[in-house]
Design a protein around this motif. Structure first.
Motif, PDB file in Angstrom:
ATOM      1  N   ALA A  10       1.822   8.841  -6.629  1.00 46.97           N
ATOM      2  CA  ALA A  10       2.275  10.234  -6.497  1.00 46.97           C
ATOM      3  C   ALA A  10       3.310  10.559  -7.573  1.00 46.97           C
ATOM      4  O   ALA A  10       3.257  11.630  -8.191  1.00 46.97           O
ATOM      5  CB  ALA A  10       2.854  10.478  -5.106  1.00 46.97           C
ATOM      6  N   LEU A  65       0.828  -1.205   0.000  1.00 47.28           N
ATOM      7  CA  LEU A  65       0.000   0.000   0.000  1.00 47.28           C
ATOM      8  C   LEU A  65       0.865   1.259   0.000  1.00 47.28           C
ATOM      9  O   LEU A  65       0.611   2.199  -0.753  1.00 47.28           O
ATOM     10  CB  LEU A  65      -0.934  -0.012   1.207  1.00 47.28           C
ATOM     11  N   LYS A  66       1.909   1.253   0.802  1.00 46.60           N
ATOM     12  CA  LYS A  66       2.834   2.392   0.856  1.00 46.60           C
ATOM     13  C   LYS A  66       3.531   2.579  -0.497  1.00 46.60           C
ATOM     14  O   LYS A  66       3.605   3.697  -1.014  1.00 46.60           O
ATOM     15  CB  LYS A  66       3.871   2.163   1.962  1.00 46.60           C
ATOM     16  N   THR A 122       1.061   3.871  -3.122  1.00 45.65           N
ATOM     17  CA  THR A 122       0.762   5.286  -2.886  1.00 45.65           C
ATOM     18  C   THR A 122       1.893   6.170  -3.405  1.00 45.65           C
ATOM     19  O   THR A 122       1.659   7.184  -4.064  1.00 45.65           O
ATOM     20  CB  THR A 122       0.519   5.535  -1.380  1.00 45.65           C
ATOM     21  N   GLN A 123       3.135   5.758  -3.128  1.00 48.33           N
ATOM     22  CA  GLN A 123       4.292   6.513  -3.620  1.00 48.33           C
ATOM     23  C   GLN A 123       4.352   6.497  -5.142  1.00 48.33           C
ATOM     24  O   GLN A 123       4.634   7.520  -5.769  1.00 48.33           O
ATOM     25  CB  GLN A 123       5.590   5.942  -3.030  1.00 48.33           C
TER      26      GLN A 123
END
Length: 125
Positions: free
Chosen positions: A96, A88-89, A92-93
């Motif tokens: 972005a 998930l991290k 998300t990165q």
């Protein structure tokens, strides 16, 4: 009792649409760990599944380090909680990054269109 399906490098290469060299490269990076029968690498269904994850993650732009972290967490956490949080991290990165790239691409397109328009106008006068 059903027998486990096993694959060789050429079989996986053909089935997954990647080169044999790519499979050996992923092995050299520790992303897959096939067993061996003499000099022949033998892959099981888990190795095949790992290769599918690697292929998909590469298409989505993840680095080999990100992919290795994800796969390593999968092996040590039977609940897959750590793996899911890490994924998930990373996702998300990556989103972005892509949004930022999209913004930059749109700006570049706008500038190129303006430049093209200026040149066309100067040629028509």
């Amino acid at each position: 009792m059903s027998e486990e399906i096993l694959y060789t490098v050429p079989q996986l290469s053909k089935e997954l649409g990647i080169t044999e060299r790519a499979i050996r490269f992923y092995e050299s990076k520790g992303l897959v760990k096939p067993s061996r029968a003499g000099n022949t690498r033998i892959f099981n269904y888990k190795d095949r599944a790992r290769l599918l994850i690697i292929i998909r993650a590469k298409k989505l732009g993840f680095s080999l380090n990100d992919i290795k972290t994800y796969l390593d967490l999968y092996d040590v956490d039977p609940t897959h909680t750590k793996q899911s949080k890490n994924a998930l991290k990373a996702i998300t990165q990556r989103l972005a990054q892509l949004k930022d790239q999209k913004k930059q691409i749109l700006l570049t397109i706008k500038e190129l269109k303006s430049l093209k328009n200026d040149i066309e106008n100067s040629l028509n006068h």
